[in-house]
Enzyme design. Structure first.
Site, PDB file in Angstrom:
ATOM      1  N   GLU A   1      -4.070   5.042  -1.037  1.00 32.07           N
ATOM      2  CA  GLU A   1      -4.968   4.115  -0.230  1.00 32.07           C
ATOM      3  C   GLU A   1      -5.680   5.065   0.925  1.00 32.07           C
ATOM      4  O   GLU A   1      -6.783   4.957   1.117  1.00 32.07           O
ATOM      5  CB  GLU A   1      -4.077   3.181   0.664  1.00 32.07           C
ATOM      6  CG  GLU A   1      -3.607   1.725  -0.244  1.00 32.07           C
ATOM      7  CD  GLU A   1      -2.503   1.103   0.125  1.00 32.07           C
ATOM      8  OE1 GLU A   1      -2.030   1.217   1.305  1.00 32.07           O
ATOM      9  OE2 GLU A   1      -2.150   0.352  -0.620  1.00 32.07           O
TER      10      GLU A   1
ATOM     11  N   GLY B   1       0.567  -2.819  -5.226  1.00 27.96           N
ATOM     12  CA  GLY B   1      -0.080  -3.934  -4.652  1.00 27.96           C
ATOM     13  C   GLY B   1      -0.765  -4.905  -5.607  1.00 27.96           C
ATOM     14  O   GLY B   1      -1.259  -6.025  -5.105  1.00 27.96           O
TER      15      GLY B   1
ATOM     16  N   ASN C   1       7.306   1.336   2.755  1.00 24.68           N
ATOM     17  CA  ASN C   1       6.201   1.472   3.252  1.00 24.68           C
ATOM     18  C   ASN C   1       5.522   0.306   3.800  1.00 24.68           C
ATOM     19  O   ASN C   1       4.847  -0.346   3.169  1.00 24.68           O
ATOM     20  CB  ASN C   1       5.217   2.217   2.394  1.00 24.68           C
ATOM     21  CG  ASN C   1       3.680   2.460   2.723  1.00 24.68           C
ATOM     22  OD1 ASN C   1       3.517   2.439   3.822  1.00 24.68           O
ATOM     23  ND2 ASN C   1       2.590   2.843   1.827  1.00 24.68           N
ATOM     24  N   TRP C   2       5.521   0.141   5.230  1.00 30.10           N
ATOM     25  CA  TRP C   2       4.926  -0.947   5.906  1.00 30.10           C
ATOM     26  C   TRP C   2       3.491  -1.123   6.130  1.00 30.10           C
ATOM     27  O   TRP C   2       2.792  -2.185   6.492  1.00 30.10           O
ATOM     28  CB  TRP C   2       5.404  -1.198   7.178  1.00 30.10           C
ATOM     29  CG  TRP C   2       7.130  -1.629   7.052  1.00 30.10           C
ATOM     30  CD1 TRP C   2       7.858  -1.980   5.932  1.00 30.10           C
ATOM     31  CD2 TRP C   2       8.019  -1.731   8.048  1.00 30.10           C
ATOM     32  NE1 TRP C   2       8.961  -2.301   6.034  1.00 30.10           N
ATOM     33  CE2 TRP C   2       9.237  -2.126   7.342  1.00 30.10           C
ATOM     34  CE3 TRP C   2       8.148  -1.702   9.449  1.00 30.10           C
ATOM     35  CZ2 TRP C   2      10.474  -2.514   8.199  1.00 30.10           C
ATOM     36  CZ3 TRP C   2       9.247  -1.791  10.176  1.00 30.10           C
ATOM     37  CH2 TRP C   2      10.283  -2.222   9.670  1.00 30.10           C
ATOM     38  N   LYS C   3       2.910   0.100   5.598  1.00 28.74           N
ATOM     39  CA  LYS C   3       1.321  -0.036   5.629  1.00 28.74           C
ATOM     40  C   LYS C   3       0.935  -0.581   7.283  1.00 28.74           C
ATOM     41  O   LYS C   3       1.770  -0.287   8.202  1.00 28.74           O
ATOM     42  CB  LYS C   3       0.620  -0.842   4.550  1.00 28.74           C
ATOM     43  CG  LYS C   3       1.131  -0.647   3.233  1.00 28.74           C
ATOM     44  CD  LYS C   3       0.529  -0.985   2.081  1.00 28.74           C
ATOM     45  CE  LYS C   3       1.142  -0.706   0.651  1.00 28.74           C
ATOM     46  NZ  LYS C   3       0.419  -0.822  -0.332  1.00 28.74           N
TER      47      LYS C   3
ATOM     48  N   GLY D   1       6.367  -1.026  -1.234  1.00 28.11           N
ATOM     49  CA  GLY D   1       5.290  -1.793  -0.406  1.00 28.11           C
ATOM     50  C   GLY D   1       5.962  -3.138   0.091  1.00 28.11           C
ATOM     51  O   GLY D   1       6.562  -3.342   0.783  1.00 28.11           O
ATOM     52  N   GLY D   2       5.013  -4.002  -0.616  1.00 25.95           N
ATOM     53  CA  GLY D   2       5.167  -5.533  -0.287  1.00 25.95           C
ATOM     54  C   GLY D   2       6.726  -5.736  -0.237  1.00 25.95           C
ATOM     55  O   GLY D   2       7.021  -6.683   0.863  1.00 25.95           O
TER      56      GLY D   2
ATOM     57  N   HIS E   1      -0.960   9.057   0.030  1.00 31.15           N
ATOM     58  CA  HIS E   1      -0.925   7.803  -0.524  1.00 31.15           C
ATOM     59  C   HIS E   1      -2.239   7.316  -1.234  1.00 31.15           C
ATOM     60  O   HIS E   1      -3.246   7.966  -0.433  1.00 31.15           O
ATOM     61  CB  HIS E   1      -0.589   6.817   0.720  1.00 31.15           C
ATOM     62  CG  HIS E   1      -0.024   5.305   0.020  1.00 31.15           C
ATOM     63  ND1 HIS E   1      -1.084   4.571  -0.356  1.00 31.15           N
ATOM     64  CD2 HIS E   1       1.156   4.758  -0.137  1.00 31.15           C
ATOM     65  CE1 HIS E   1      -0.471   3.326  -0.816  1.00 31.15           C
ATOM     66  NE2 HIS E   1       0.889   3.703  -0.811  1.00 31.15           N
TER      67      HIS E   1
ATOM     68  N   SER F   1       4.718  -1.987  -7.022  1.00 31.48           N
ATOM     69  CA  SER F   1       5.191  -3.274  -7.210  1.00 31.48           C
ATOM     70  C   SER F   1       6.682  -3.144  -7.691  1.00 31.48           C
ATOM     71  O   SER F   1       7.069  -3.986  -8.403  1.00 31.48           O
ATOM     72  CB  SER F   1       4.392  -4.001  -8.257  1.00 31.48           C
ATOM     73  OG  SER F   1       2.996  -4.301  -7.881  1.00 31.48           O
TER      74      SER F   1
ATOM     75  N   GLU G   1       3.078   7.353  -7.842  1.00 31.60           N
ATOM     76  CA  GLU G   1       2.753   5.878  -7.834  1.00 31.60           C
ATOM     77  C   GLU G   1       1.303   5.711  -8.415  1.00 31.60           C
ATOM     78  O   GLU G   1       0.073   6.034  -7.997  1.00 31.60           O
ATOM     79  CB  GLU G   1       2.358   5.640  -6.336  1.00 31.60           C
ATOM     80  CG  GLU G   1       3.618   5.746  -5.549  1.00 31.60           C
ATOM     81  CD  GLU G   1       3.605   4.880  -3.967  1.00 31.60           C
ATOM     82  OE1 GLU G   1       4.192   4.237  -3.918  1.00 31.60           O
ATOM     83  OE2 GLU G   1       2.471   5.254  -3.424  1.00 31.60           O
TER      84      GLU G   1
HETATM   85  C1  PEP Z   1       2.984   1.482  -1.647  1.00 25.86           C
HETATM   86  O1  PEP Z   1       2.484   0.924  -0.975  1.00 25.86           O
HETATM   87  O2  PEP Z   1       3.183   2.579  -1.703  1.00 25.86           O
HETATM   88  C2  PEP Z   1       3.377   0.608  -2.710  1.00 25.86           C
HETATM   89  C3  PEP Z   1       4.052   0.949  -3.709  1.00 25.86           C
HETATM   90  O3  PEP Z   1       3.010  -0.781  -2.433  1.00 25.86           O
HETATM   91  P1  PEP Z   1       3.683  -1.838  -3.451  1.00 25.86           P
HETATM   92  O4  PEP Z   1       5.032  -2.115  -3.777  1.00 25.86           O
HETATM   93  O5  PEP Z   1       3.280  -3.325  -2.541  1.00 25.86           O
HETATM   94  O6  PEP Z   1       3.019  -1.968  -4.778  1.00 25.86           O
END
Ligand code: PEP
Length: 254
Positions: free
Chosen positions: A97, A173, A9-11, A234-235, A95, A213, A167
């Site tokens: 966010e 994050g 997920n590149w947000k 994500g990251g 999501h 994470s 999640e």
């Molecule tokens: C996400 O955005 O769905 C996510 C899990 O981010 P991260 O891996 O950075 O925690």
């Protein structure tokens, strides 16, 4: 048999150019991997170019959002058919966010999931509790509500094809991953509810992936859990090297 499903997920990161360069680098790195479903979710602007760059590879494309209506006066929104036409096969829905920053409720998640399916998109439906909810020991109750309301009116066949992303909000994050045991417990609970509400075939076929994470260092332990079928990353999906490591390490454990 569920093969690992790893989605990045590149947000709101990566321009079209950066997205295409990423795929050019990723392609040779994953060309021999046929036993992992690999998906990238760029911003809307890069969906089409990324789908082009990933053509004739095993790399699938997801959008990060969509509107539930087919068309209309909804300035700034993108319809399911538009997402599909741009080259996406998947779409992330609900999501945390979007729930937290854009007021997405379970009812909206449900409309989006149904609209996505209608447009032949596979929804990746995100659910998960906040830290306060976990501390109040409400995790299972929150998951139950999000599954019941978010997947309302889906048929067993549609649920079988779904990807559910667990999640925990406190792990996104933050660098704070759920332990493998915490993830395993939540995933087992989700699978149990899917079995109860949609039947055995749906529960056995549906991918339940973990997000929060995820890094090359922890993917093995997470995916070793019986009901963890992959990861939403994500990251660590923003760098080819760490994303490839996560994909590669998800195989050995299965
Ligand atoms: C996400 O955005 O769905 C996510 C899990 O981010 P991260 O891996 O950075 O925690």
């Amino acid at each position: 048999m569920r093969i690992p499903f790893i989605a990045g997920n590149w947000k709101m990161y990566k321009t079209v150019h950066e997205a295409v360069e990423f795929v050019k680098e990723l392609r040779p790195a994953v060309k021999d991997i046929t036993d992992v479903e690999i998906v990238l979710a760029p911003a809307f602007t890069a969906v089409h170019a990324l789908a082009d760059a990933a053509r004739n590879t095993k790399i699938g494309v997801a959008a990060q959002n969509l509107h539930w209506e087919r068309e209309g006066a909804f300035t700034g929104e993108v319809s399911p058919a538009m997402v599909r036409e741009a080259g996406a096969e998947y779409v992330i829905v609900g999501h945390s966010e979007r729930r937290r920053l854009f007021g997405e409720t379970d009812a909206i998640v449900n409309r989006k999931a149904l609209a996505a399916i209608d447009a032949r998109l596979t929804p990746i439906v995100c659910i998960g509790e906040t830290l306060e909810e976990r501390e109040r020991e409400e995790t299972f109750a929150v998951l139950d509500r999000q599954i019941k309301d978010g997947l309302d009116r889906l048929t067993a066949e549609q649920t079988a094809e779904l990807v559910v992303a667990y999640e925990p909000v406190w792990a996104i994050g933050t660098g704070r991953t759920a332990t493998a045991a915490q993830a395993g417990e939540a995933h087992a609970h989700i699978r149990k509810r899917l079995r109860q509400w949609f039947g055995g075939d749906a529960a056995d076929h549906c991918h339940i992936i973990y997000g929060g994470s995820v890094k090359p260092d922890n993917i093995r332990d997470l995916i070793a859990e019986a009901d963890v079928d992959g990861a939403l990353v994500g990251g660590a999906s923003l760098e080819v090297r760490s994303f490839t490591e996560i994909v590669t390490r998800s195989r050995a454990a299965v």
